[in-house]
Design an enzyme around this catalytic site. Structure first.
Site, PDB file in Angstrom:
ATOM      1  N   ASP A 146       0.825  -1.207   0.000  1.00  0.00           N
ATOM      2  CA  ASP A 146       0.000   0.000   0.000  1.00  0.00           C
ATOM      3  C   ASP A 146       0.859   1.257   0.000  1.00  0.00           C
ATOM      4  O   ASP A 146       2.038   1.233   0.367  1.00  0.00           O
ATOM      5  CB  ASP A 146      -0.952   0.019   1.201  1.00  0.00           C
ATOM      6  CG  ASP A 146      -0.226  -0.056   2.540  1.00  0.00           C
ATOM      7  OD1 ASP A 146       0.719  -0.867   2.661  1.00  0.00           O
ATOM      8  OD2 ASP A 146      -0.588   0.698   3.460  1.00  0.00           O
TER       9      ASP A 146
ATOM     10  N   GLU B  25       0.000  -1.241   5.772  1.00  0.00           N
ATOM     11  CA  GLU B  25       1.080  -0.783   6.654  1.00  0.00           C
ATOM     12  C   GLU B  25       0.920   0.688   6.980  1.00  0.00           C
ATOM     13  O   GLU B  25       1.241   1.121   8.095  1.00  0.00           O
ATOM     14  CB  GLU B  25       2.436  -1.028   5.980  1.00  0.00           C
ATOM     15  CG  GLU B  25       3.647  -0.753   6.871  1.00  0.00           C
ATOM     16  CD  GLU B  25       4.142   0.689   6.842  1.00  0.00           C
ATOM     17  OE1 GLU B  25       4.986   1.044   7.691  1.00  0.00           O
ATOM     18  OE2 GLU B  25       3.676   1.471   5.980  1.00  0.00           O
TER      19      GLU B  25
END
EC number: 3.5.1.16
Length: 381
Positions: free
Chosen positions: A80, A142
């Site tokens: 991400d 994350e």
């Protein structure tokens, strides 16, 4: 399918949006990136395991494995990216743009680009000659909750000897960082007309007491705790955001303060949360039911790898750099539960979360060489 060239791998990763955000309208599934990685690593002979991450918006983890059993090396990263401010970027965040010997794009160094480096290294290695397994971990979220890494830690489905998380460190190995806690203190008073302040319970006045207690806690943390590896050695407590009330002519009925706390190695987030509640206990007793303390998100522990670790010695030898501590957080506390772990990857942390994020092209060849040697020396007897 033939594995694309290095720059084409990079282009495809940047072209595929994978923003994670606590704002639902910005949050995007990472499945398209996971599918790209699965296809590419499968082409190189890796077995692929894709799992959904619980309590997320269509997010997935990937584990690609070459070899059998435990041990060997884990190369880990998150799929991400943070959201981007369209008004501040001068280039298309989802196009790999080359200019002035740099590659620009969202995720070039934080950190989808790391997977292109890993794929290129694997392509140039005879994987059949590795004696120990090589695993690639690609996680979700994350940048928000670390839900992907938390799920991997909970599953305990494999146990490598070493793990390297490819966050941008300019290929300087990192062996330690502080944790992160975001906490809220909410005061519930009783509103009323401002012409008679005594006829209500003013939440701002109670919050004034709270801030006094927290300033005392700041001093206590500085006096009683220290990790000399850090420039700021103590656990920190920062006042980040406060809001309360709605009008000058009303007694404030509610007020909320958000604080940031950074635990050091050896100090558990639960311990800091307990100290926070203890500091506010006198106010809780004075105003029963008025003070509520809660996590804004699940705490991230601090992390430290033993400096005697063979992984650290190998990383220092390959890079010519001495390991360092850093102040930002990574997934290392969750990966580290199963093996010696360092953080080391291409690109500067100064570019992370910034408009016009870029990778300096001069870093490509040295980084590829280091990752290739890291795999060979960690996975051969």
């Amino acid at each position: 399918m033939q594995l694309p060239k290095f720059n084409e791998l990079y282009k495809s990763l940047i072209l595929t949006p994978s923003i994670s955000s606590l704002e639902k309208e910005l949050d995007i599934s990472n499945k398209p990136v996971i599918d790209l990685l699965a296809a590419w690593f499968s082409e190189l002979g890796f077995s692929i395991n894709i799992t959904s991450v619980p309590e997320t918006n269509g997010k997935f983890n990937l584990v690609a494995t070459y070899g059998q059993g435990d041990g060997g090396l884990l190369l880990a990263g998150h799929t991400d990216t943070v959201p981007f401010d369209d008004g501040l970027w001068t280039k298309d965040p989802f196009q790999l743009t080359e200019k002035d010997d740099k590659w620009y794009g969202l995720g070039t160094i934080d950190m989808k680009g790391f997977f292109a480096f890993v794929l290129e290294a694997c392509k140039n290695i005879d994987l059949t000659k590795l004696d120990k397994p090589l695993r690639i971990l690609a996680t979700a979220d994350e940048e928000t909750t670390m839900a992907g890494a938390r799920a991997i830690a909970a599953a305990k489905s494999f146990r490598p000897d070493y793990a390297v998380i490819g966050e941008p460190t300019s290929m300087v190995p990192v062996f330690m960082h502080k944790g992160h806690m975001s906490e809220a203190i909410r005061i519930t008073g009783r509103s009323g007309h401002s012409s008679d302040p005594a006829n209500g319970i003013n939440a701002i006045e109670i919050m004034h007491q709270v801030t006094g207690q927290l300033l005392q806690l700041q001093r206590k943390l500085k006096e009683q705790y220290a990790c000399d590896h850090f420039v700021i050695p103590q656990p920190t407590l920062n006042f980040g955001h406060v809001h309360g009330g709605d009008s000058p002519n009303r007694i404030c009925g509610s007020c909320e303060l958000h604080i940031d706390m950074r635990p050091i190695p050896g100090v558990n987030p639960d311990e800091l949360f307990m100290l926070l509640n203890q500091a506010l206990l006198p106010i809780m007793k004075q105003w029963p039911g008025a003070v509520d303390v809660y996590h804004l998100h699940e705490p991230i522990p601090a992390y430290a790898c033993d400096t005697d670790s063979a992984l650290i010695k190998l990383a220092e030898k390959l890079t010519g750099e001495t390991v360092i501590p850093v102040n930002y957080c990574t997934e290392a506390p969750f990966i580290h539960t199963g093996c010696d772990t360092i953080v080391m990857g291409p690109g500067s942390i100064n570019q992370a979360h910034q408009p016009d994020e870029y990778l300096d092209l001069s870093a490509i060849k040295p980084t590829q060489a280091i990752i290739q040697k890291l795999i060979e020396q960690s996975c051969k007897n």
